[in-house]
Structures are given as C-alpha cells and as structure tokens.
Scaffold this motif. Sequence first.
Motif, PDB file in Angstrom:
ATOM      1  N   LEU A 141       7.581  -0.360   0.356  1.00  0.00           N
ATOM      2  CA  LEU A 141       7.139  -0.206  -1.033  1.00  0.00           C
ATOM      3  C   LEU A 141       7.186   1.247  -1.509  1.00  0.00           C
ATOM      4  N   LEU A 142       6.886   2.183  -0.625  1.00  0.00           N
ATOM      5  CA  LEU A 142       6.859   3.588  -1.049  1.00  0.00           C
ATOM      6  C   LEU A 142       8.239   4.079  -1.494  1.00  0.00           C
ATOM      7  N   PRO A 143       9.318   3.793  -0.774  1.00  0.00           N
ATOM      8  CA  PRO A 143      10.632   4.201  -1.293  1.00  0.00           C
ATOM      9  C   PRO A 143      10.974   3.526  -2.628  1.00  0.00           C
ATOM     10  N   LEU A 203       2.919  -0.102  -8.531  1.00  0.00           N
ATOM     11  CA  LEU A 203       3.623  -0.149  -7.254  1.00  0.00           C
ATOM     12  C   LEU A 203       3.334   1.100  -6.422  1.00  0.00           C
ATOM     13  N   ALA A 204       3.322   2.259  -7.070  1.00  0.00           N
ATOM     14  CA  ALA A 204       3.003   3.504  -6.363  1.00  0.00           C
ATOM     15  C   ALA A 204       1.568   3.478  -5.839  1.00  0.00           C
ATOM     16  N   THR A 205       0.654   2.928  -6.627  1.00  0.00           N
ATOM     17  CA  THR A 205      -0.739   2.825  -6.193  1.00  0.00           C
ATOM     18  C   THR A 205      -0.859   1.877  -5.007  1.00  0.00           C
ATOM     19  N   ALA A 206      -0.199   0.731  -5.083  1.00  0.00           N
ATOM     20  CA  ALA A 206      -0.254  -0.233  -3.983  1.00  0.00           C
ATOM     21  C   ALA A 206       0.369   0.338  -2.710  1.00  0.00           C
ATOM     22  N   SER A 207       1.485   1.020  -2.864  1.00  0.00           N
ATOM     23  CA  SER A 207       2.136   1.587  -1.674  1.00  0.00           C
ATOM     24  C   SER A 207       1.280   2.689  -1.057  1.00  0.00           C
ATOM     25  N   THR A 208       0.597   3.453  -1.880  1.00  0.00           N
ATOM     26  CA  THR A 208      -0.308   4.485  -1.359  1.00  0.00           C
ATOM     27  C   THR A 208      -1.466   3.845  -0.613  1.00  0.00           C
ATOM     28  N   ALA A 209      -1.998   2.760  -1.158  1.00  0.00           N
ATOM     29  CA  ALA A 209      -3.104   2.068  -0.497  1.00  0.00           C
ATOM     30  C   ALA A 209      -2.676   1.444   0.829  1.00  0.00           C
ATOM     31  N   ALA A 229      -0.405   0.777   7.408  1.00  0.00           N
ATOM     32  CA  ALA A 229       0.753   0.979   8.281  1.00  0.00           C
ATOM     33  C   ALA A 229       0.423   1.949   9.407  1.00  0.00           C
ATOM     34  N   THR A 230      -0.354   2.974   9.092  1.00  0.00           N
ATOM     35  CA  THR A 230      -0.735   3.950  10.111  1.00  0.00           C
ATOM     36  C   THR A 230      -1.581   3.289  11.190  1.00  0.00           C
ATOM     37  N   ARG A 231      -2.568   2.497  10.767  1.00  0.00           N
ATOM     38  CA  ARG A 231      -3.410   1.795  11.751  1.00  0.00           C
ATOM     39  C   ARG A 231      -2.590   0.801  12.567  1.00  0.00           C
ATOM     40  N   SER A 232      -1.643   0.153  11.940  1.00  0.00           N
ATOM     41  CA  SER A 232      -0.776  -0.781  12.647  1.00  0.00           C
ATOM     42  C   SER A 232       0.030  -0.051  13.724  1.00  0.00           C
ATOM     43  N   GLY A 233       0.550   1.102  13.375  1.00  0.00           N
ATOM     44  CA  GLY A 233       1.300   1.903  14.341  1.00  0.00           C
ATOM     45  C   GLY A 233       0.423   2.386  15.483  1.00  0.00           C
ATOM     46  N   GLU A 234      -0.814   2.763  15.166  1.00  0.00           N
ATOM     47  CA  GLU A 234      -1.735   3.193  16.222  1.00  0.00           C
ATOM     48  C   GLU A 234      -2.078   2.042  17.158  1.00  0.00           C
ATOM     49  N   ALA A 235      -2.242   0.841  16.605  1.00  0.00           N
ATOM     50  CA  ALA A 235      -2.519  -0.333  17.444  1.00  0.00           C
ATOM     51  C   ALA A 235      -1.327  -0.643  18.347  1.00  0.00           C
ATOM     52  N   GLY A 278       1.276  10.037  10.134  1.00  0.00           N
ATOM     53  CA  GLY A 278      -0.066  10.403   9.684  1.00  0.00           C
ATOM     54  C   GLY A 278      -0.057  11.289   8.451  1.00  0.00           C
ATOM     55  N   GLN A 279       1.014  12.013   8.233  1.00  0.00           N
ATOM     56  CA  GLN A 279       1.126  12.896   7.061  1.00  0.00           C
ATOM     57  C   GLN A 279       1.633  12.176   5.810  1.00  0.00           C
ATOM     58  N   LEU A 280       2.111  10.957   5.956  1.00  0.00           N
ATOM     59  CA  LEU A 280       2.746  10.260   4.840  1.00  0.00           C
ATOM     60  C   LEU A 280       1.799  10.038   3.660  1.00  0.00           C
ATOM     61  N   LEU A 281       0.528   9.833   3.943  1.00  0.00           N
ATOM     62  CA  LEU A 281      -0.438   9.619   2.863  1.00  0.00           C
ATOM     63  C   LEU A 281      -0.467  10.813   1.906  1.00  0.00           C
ATOM     64  N   TRP A 282      -0.297  12.014   2.435  1.00  0.00           N
ATOM     65  CA  TRP A 282      -0.353  13.220   1.603  1.00  0.00           C
ATOM     66  C   TRP A 282       0.898  13.406   0.762  1.00  0.00           C
ATOM     67  N   PHE A 283       1.879  12.570   0.972  1.00  0.00           N
ATOM     68  CA  PHE A 283       3.068  12.543   0.108  1.00  0.00           C
ATOM     69  C   PHE A 283       2.960  11.399  -0.901  1.00  0.00           C
ATOM     70  N   ALA A 284       2.311  10.327  -0.498  1.00  0.00           N
ATOM     71  CA  ALA A 284       2.173   9.160  -1.375  1.00  0.00           C
ATOM     72  C   ALA A 284       1.128   9.397  -2.466  1.00  0.00           C
ATOM     73  N   LEU A 285       0.036  10.077  -2.131  1.00  0.00           N
ATOM     74  CA  LEU A 285      -1.023  10.321  -3.127  1.00  0.00           C
ATOM     75  C   LEU A 285      -0.539  11.104  -4.343  1.00  0.00           C
TER      76      LEU A 285
END
Length: 166
Positions: free
Chosen positions: A2-4, A29-35, A40-46, A63-70
């Motif tokens: 969604l983010l791309p 869409l940008a808001t949903a992808s940011t949320a 996705a990060t937690r899924s990757g950590e699991a 882990g840094q992706l959120l700071w680009f999406a916001l």
Amino acid sequence: MLLPLAAAGTLALAVVPAWRRFGVPVALLATASTALVPVATRSGEALAGRVGQPAGDHATLGGQLLWFALPLAVLVWLLVLADARARAPARASLSRGPGAAARGLRAPDAPGFRADAAPARPGRALVTVLAVLAALAALAALLQVYRVGESGARSVWGDVAAAQVR
C-alpha cells in the motif's frame, strides 16, 4: 504494497493538478499504509523470532520505514486541504443588518466596499510548495521501501546467488 501505491498516488497529485480531485482517496490510502507499517514490522519481528534474524540491515531499515510514511501521509493531507481551500470560491461574509457598520462590515453599495476582501486563503504558491514537499516525501518513501525489500531479498537469496556464481 500500500505504501508504494500511496506514494505513486501522491506523485500523481503533485505533478498533475487536475488529478487532485482524487486527493482524499490518496490521502486515506497514505493514512492506512502508515497505520499498517507497525503491523508489518511486528510481523517481521515475529518471523525473525521463529526463523532467526535476517542477514544484513533488513530489520533496521524496516524499523525506519514509519519515519518515511508519516511525513508522506501528513503532507498529502496538507496538500489536499490547501488545494481544496485555494480552489473554493471566495465568500465574503457580509451583513446588512443593524450594527454591521459597528462590526466593521460594509454593504456592497457602501463606499469603499471590496468584493475581494474575503478572509485570507492559502494561495497557489502554498499549494505548489506543499506539492513539491509531498513529491519529495513520496520519493523518499519509495526509496526506503526499495531499500527494505532489497535488503530482505539479499538476506534470503544472497547465499543462493553467491553459490550459483561459483
């Protein structure tokens, strides 16, 4: 994914002003992808907890992706709102009722009346600045998504590719 898509939509809004009528869906869409980035990060950590940490810096970049999406989400909303406000017809709040002169309001037939004396609205220059900033945020988000995906692919397939070269 969604983010791309949100970043591509933001680029379209920034480059083609006529497409800004689709601004609210792109901003949603940008808001949903940011949320969904923390999901996705937690899924990757699991997953890393079950199969081990990925090689390279995939987890760090993810882990840094959120700071680009916001910033992308905030800037696309600002662009949509400023564009809508700049396109809105000017509305002069006039009152011919008693006390209008005391409130500083003049009737259209009064001397010194100016129809363009509406409250200040964001100009096209502000919309242009926001469009440029939103486009830069979209490009930065796309670059970071690419970096995260590429580092993940290298961590999974790097050894396979190196073995095939030998």
